[in-house]
Design an enzyme around this catalytic site. Structure first.
Site, PDB file in Angstrom:
ATOM      1  N   SER A 144       0.870  -1.176   0.000  1.00 50.68           N
ATOM      2  CA  SER A 144       0.000   0.000   0.000  1.00 50.68           C
ATOM      3  C   SER A 144       0.902   1.220   0.000  1.00 50.68           C
ATOM      4  O   SER A 144       2.127   1.100   0.189  1.00 50.68           O
ATOM      5  CB  SER A 144      -0.866  -0.058   1.263  1.00 50.68           C
ATOM      6  OG  SER A 144      -1.112   1.204   1.805  1.00 50.68           O
ATOM      7  N   TYR A 157      -2.366  -1.197  10.198  1.00 51.32           N
ATOM      8  CA  TYR A 157      -2.391  -1.392   8.745  1.00 51.32           C
ATOM      9  C   TYR A 157      -1.048  -0.975   8.132  1.00 51.32           C
ATOM     10  O   TYR A 157      -0.448  -1.723   7.356  1.00 51.32           O
ATOM     11  CB  TYR A 157      -3.535  -0.563   8.155  1.00 51.32           C
ATOM     12  CG  TYR A 157      -3.753  -0.723   6.673  1.00 51.32           C
ATOM     13  CD1 TYR A 157      -4.506  -1.784   6.178  1.00 51.32           C
ATOM     14  CD2 TYR A 157      -3.221   0.185   5.768  1.00 51.32           C
ATOM     15  CE1 TYR A 157      -4.721  -1.926   4.808  1.00 51.32           C
ATOM     16  CE2 TYR A 157      -3.429   0.048   4.406  1.00 51.32           C
ATOM     17  CZ  TYR A 157      -4.176  -1.004   3.931  1.00 51.32           C
ATOM     18  OH  TYR A 157      -4.384  -1.152   2.588  1.00 51.32           O
TER      19      TYR A 157
HETATM   20  P1  NDP Z   1     -11.770  -5.374  -0.362  1.00 48.25           P
HETATM   21  O1  NDP Z   1     -12.273  -5.212   1.041  1.00 48.25           O
HETATM   22  O2  NDP Z   1     -12.598  -4.849  -1.473  1.00 48.25           O
HETATM   23  O3  NDP Z   1     -11.390  -6.869  -0.643  1.00 48.25           O
HETATM   24  C1  NDP Z   1     -10.630  -7.590   0.298  1.00 48.25           C
HETATM   25  C2  NDP Z   1     -10.865  -9.048   0.070  1.00 48.25           C
HETATM   26  O4  NDP Z   1     -10.090  -9.777   1.011  1.00 48.25           O
HETATM   27  C3  NDP Z   1     -12.317  -9.416   0.249  1.00 48.25           C
HETATM   28  O5  NDP Z   1     -12.795  -9.966  -0.947  1.00 48.25           O
HETATM   29  C4  NDP Z   1     -12.317 -10.400   1.412  1.00 48.25           C
HETATM   30  O6  NDP Z   1     -13.142 -11.516   1.104  1.00 48.25           O
HETATM   31  C5  NDP Z   1     -10.859 -10.850   1.498  1.00 48.25           C
HETATM   32  N1  NDP Z   1     -10.473 -11.093   2.890  1.00 48.25           N
HETATM   33  C6  NDP Z   1     -10.401 -10.206   3.909  1.00 48.25           C
HETATM   34  N2  NDP Z   1     -10.023 -10.816   5.033  1.00 48.25           N
HETATM   35  C7  NDP Z   1      -9.841 -12.137   4.717  1.00 48.25           C
HETATM   36  C8  NDP Z   1      -9.460 -13.269   5.461  1.00 48.25           C
HETATM   37  N3  NDP Z   1      -9.183 -13.191   6.769  1.00 48.25           N
HETATM   38  N4  NDP Z   1      -9.360 -14.458   4.820  1.00 48.25           N
HETATM   39  C9  NDP Z   1      -9.637 -14.554   3.494  1.00 48.25           C
HETATM   40  N5  NDP Z   1     -10.014 -13.511   2.742  1.00 48.25           N
HETATM   41  C10 NDP Z   1     -10.122 -12.305   3.350  1.00 48.25           C
HETATM   42  O7  NDP Z   1     -10.335  -4.658  -0.352  1.00 48.25           O
HETATM   43  P2  NDP Z   1      -9.421  -4.107  -1.542  1.00 48.25           P
HETATM   44  O8  NDP Z   1      -9.699  -4.819  -2.789  1.00 48.25           O
HETATM   45  O9  NDP Z   1      -9.480  -2.631  -1.493  1.00 48.25           O
HETATM   46  O10 NDP Z   1      -7.988  -4.494  -0.975  1.00 48.25           O
HETATM   47  C11 NDP Z   1      -7.236  -5.589  -1.464  1.00 48.25           C
HETATM   48  C12 NDP Z   1      -5.811  -5.445  -0.976  1.00 48.25           C
HETATM   49  O11 NDP Z   1      -5.270  -4.222  -1.486  1.00 48.25           O
HETATM   50  C13 NDP Z   1      -5.686  -5.350   0.536  1.00 48.25           C
HETATM   51  O12 NDP Z   1      -4.514  -6.001   0.950  1.00 48.25           O
HETATM   52  C14 NDP Z   1      -5.560  -3.868   0.782  1.00 48.25           C
HETATM   53  O13 NDP Z   1      -4.887  -3.589   1.971  1.00 48.25           O
HETATM   54  C15 NDP Z   1      -4.762  -3.449  -0.427  1.00 48.25           C
HETATM   55  N6  NDP Z   1      -4.863  -2.048  -0.751  1.00 48.25           N
HETATM   56  C16 NDP Z   1      -6.048  -1.466  -1.072  1.00 48.25           C
HETATM   57  C17 NDP Z   1      -6.084  -0.132  -1.396  1.00 48.25           C
HETATM   58  C18 NDP Z   1      -7.331   0.573  -1.784  1.00 48.25           C
HETATM   59  O14 NDP Z   1      -7.292   1.799  -1.944  1.00 48.25           O
HETATM   60  N7  NDP Z   1      -8.432  -0.106  -1.968  1.00 48.25           N
HETATM   61  C19 NDP Z   1      -4.874   0.696  -1.384  1.00 48.25           C
HETATM   62  C20 NDP Z   1      -3.693  -0.032  -1.030  1.00 48.25           C
HETATM   63  C21 NDP Z   1      -3.701  -1.341  -0.737  1.00 48.25           C
HETATM   64  P3  NDP Z   1     -14.105 -12.190   2.225  1.00 48.25           P
HETATM   65  O15 NDP Z   1     -14.932 -11.093   2.762  1.00 48.25           O
HETATM   66  O16 NDP Z   1     -14.838 -13.247   1.494  1.00 48.25           O
HETATM   67  O17 NDP Z   1     -13.187 -12.793   3.229  1.00 48.25           O
END
Ligand code: NDP
Length: 254
Positions: A144, A157
């Protein structure tokens, strides 16, 4: 495009059932890789697998909680059992608890670190022998902007995402001999469920991001269809101002 052809390869994408993970899974599927979509929600996961299968590749939802070491080991085991091999691991699943550092309790700290950072380590460790069996592979860990700088409302985070960068460098230097390439991708502010919550919790966030970002917008997991009235279809429009070493790991090793 043969250079980027992934036919016959198998990719495991954690959090591939939504947001950035689904966008990356779609890119890998378009290049021909079979996809193991890992997440907790069966409904979201099966819908994502169906959507990805429209690219003409095999896809399956594999339920796992990556915050648990056993969940990481099981998802790798289940992927290999289902597809017969593993070539690409995308450690993308992530979460955030937004509050000031003095307000965190230990359980909240561990939940964020376990989900975002320890998960990547356990997944990589479980995947290592499988990647070795196929003669090497690619690991992509999602960091990130907070891999680089801090945020007052995201201490755990930011710590986890800083760790992702150093984890990636260490694994890259350790496993280069096995033809395994490990890299971190650091997204800026991307419009997903995660940041939709952030925008409701952190006042003024939307406008501050737009004002600070030279592109003048938030990123979109699959690229915006239109920006300022102009059609935009290309995948790399949000990558600018970076310097990416292409050096076999020379600059990652201490
Ligand atoms: P979302 O919340 O849209 O998606 C995150 C996904 O991770 C969900 O589909 C969720 O699925 C899954 N997830 C969360 N916890 C668990 C768990 N314990 N076990 C298995 N699956 C899990 O987030 P983003 O797409 O925005 O983020 C994706 C990645 O990108 C993250 O690592 C985030 O930190 C990073 N990021 C995002 C940014 C942004 O601006 N959006 C910026 C920088 C980094 P389910 O609910 O089914 O578990």
């Amino acid at each position: 495009m043969k250079l980027f052809d992934l036919k016959g390869r198998v990719a495991l994408v954690t959090g591939g059932n939504g947001g950035i993970g689904l966008g990356m899974a779609a890119g890998l599927a378009q290049a021909g890789a079979a996809i193991a979509v890992v997440g907790r929600s069966k409904t979201k996961g099966e819908a994502a697998a169906r959507q990805l299968a429209s690219h003409g590749v095999e896809c399956a939802f594999i339920a796992a909680d990556v915050a648990r070491e056993a969940g990481c080991r099981a998802m790798v085991h289940d992927t290999v059992a289902r597809f017969g091999r593993l070539d690409i691991v995308v450690n993308n699943a992530g979460t955030n608890i937004r509050k000031r550092p003095e307000a965190y309790d230990a359980a909240e700290w561990h939940h964020v670190i376990d989900t975002n950072l320890s998960s990547a380590f356990h997944a990589c460790q479980a995947a290592y022998p499988e990647l070795c069996k196929t003669g090497g592979g690619k690991i992509i860990n999602i960091g990130s902007m907070t891999s680089i700088f801090g945020l007052a409302f995201a201490t755990a985070y930011a710590a986890s995402k800083g760790g992702i960068m150093q984890l990636s460098k260490s694994l890259a230097t350790a496993w280069a001999k096995d033809n395994i390439q490990v890299n971190a991708v650091l997204p800026g502010w991307i419009d997903t469920d995660l940041t939709r919550n952030a925008r409701t919790q952190v006042e003024g966030l939307h406008d501050r991001v737009v004002a600070r970002t030279p592109a003048g917008r938030w990123g979109c997991p699959r690229g915006p269809r239109r920006h300022r009235g102009v059609p935009r279809q290309r995948g790399l429009d949000f990558v600018t101002g970076t310097a990416i070493p292409i050096d076999g790991g020379y600059s990652a090793q201490g």
